[in-house]
Design an enzyme around this catalytic site. Structure first.
Site, PDB file in Angstrom:
ATOM      1  N   ASP A  23       0.020  -3.369  -7.660  1.00 39.74           N
ATOM      2  CA  ASP A  23       0.996  -2.115  -7.994  1.00 39.74           C
ATOM      3  C   ASP A  23       1.793  -1.710  -6.755  1.00 39.74           C
ATOM      4  OD1 ASP A  23      -1.039  -0.903  -5.382  1.00 39.74           O
ATOM      5  OD2 ASP A  23      -2.396  -0.981  -6.401  1.00 39.74           O
ATOM      6  N   LEU A  24       2.060  -0.825  -6.693  1.00 39.90           N
ATOM      7  CA  LEU A  24       3.077  -0.563  -5.479  1.00 39.90           C
ATOM      8  C   LEU A  24       2.788  -1.316  -3.881  1.00 39.90           C
ATOM      9  CD1 LEU A  24       6.864   0.251  -4.846  1.00 39.90           C
ATOM     10  CD2 LEU A  24       5.955   2.069  -3.829  1.00 39.90           C
TER      11      LEU A  24
END
Length: 234
Positions: free
Chosen positions: A104-105
């Site tokens: 994820d980011l």
């Protein structure tokens, strides 16, 4: 003649599973004709387009390992205009590759990039139980009793997780190994025992490590590493 989804995966557009969704959505044409059937076959010499753009079938397989920093999404394109991991390859890297799975980011660490759709499909398939190891810096009261819940498998909103290998390395540092690939799984597992993940870094995937690879950098896998990687699927 090969199945259309296999050719799209070989072109580095996406995995074979994602290619099937693209086909059924009517986004693929062969010699100008829209194809929506998953059983359709095509030849590499035909004009195959995705979203109106011709694809290029890659003859040479490329295998990279990237040390992903925070702030990058693990996709080839982002509709919201955020930086993607492909931006880290630089303007001089012209071959089309895509990530195997996702971080994820705000997660960091090891990410495999390749144009080998068959390998990608296998590495993310649940039946091979490919191991992924993370170092998590967490807040909250961490006890062996709580970690035992992760070791046994813990109930999330999408079902019970498989047992994880978990080690407490320090007051707020935990190493965890899983073989599933659910969305934000590690963060949700810790949340289920009352802990918040402040930093998450993947340090090992399918036997590969980040040894000597600086954050934001990438390198090609060696022949020996590729052989070992494929051996994980044997």
């Amino acid at each position: 003649m090969e199945r259309l989804q296999k050719l799209i995966a070989r072109a580095g557009i996406c995995s074979r599973r994602e290619a099937e969704k693209i086909i059924t959505a009517g986004r693929v044409t062969v010699d100008g004709k829209i194809i929506t059937e998953l059983g359709a076959r095509a030849d590499i010499n035909q004009k195959i387009c995705v979203d109106g753009k011709p694809i290029k079938i890659c003859a040479e397989k490329i295998y990279l390992v990237l040390n992903k920093p925070r702030g990058y999404v693990s996709t080839a394109h982002d509709e919201r205009g955020r930086k993607t991991v492909l931006d880290l390859l630089g303007e001089n890297f012209s071959e089309r590759v895509y990530p195997v799975g996702r971080l994820d980011l705000n997660s960091e660490g090891l990410l495999i990039l390749t144009n080998d759709g068959d390998l990608t499909n296998a590495l993310i398939h649940p039946r091979f139980e490919i191991k992924k190891t993370y170092r998590a810096t967490i807040s909250g009261d961490v006890t062996e009793e709580k970690l035992d819940k992760l070791r046994a498998g813990i109930e999330l909103d999408d079902g019970l997780t498989a047992p994880a290998e978990v080690y407490l390395l320090g007051d707020n540092l935990v190493e965890i190994t899983i073989h599933e690939g659910r969305n934000r799984q590690v963060r949700r597992m810790f949340a289920a025992i009352g802990c918040d993940v402040k930093r998450l870094r993947r340090i090992k995937f399918a036997g590969l490590t980040l040894d000597g690879l600086r954050v934001g950098k990438f390198r090609a896998l060696t022949k020996e590493e590729i052989t070992r990687l494929k051996g994980e699927l044997a």
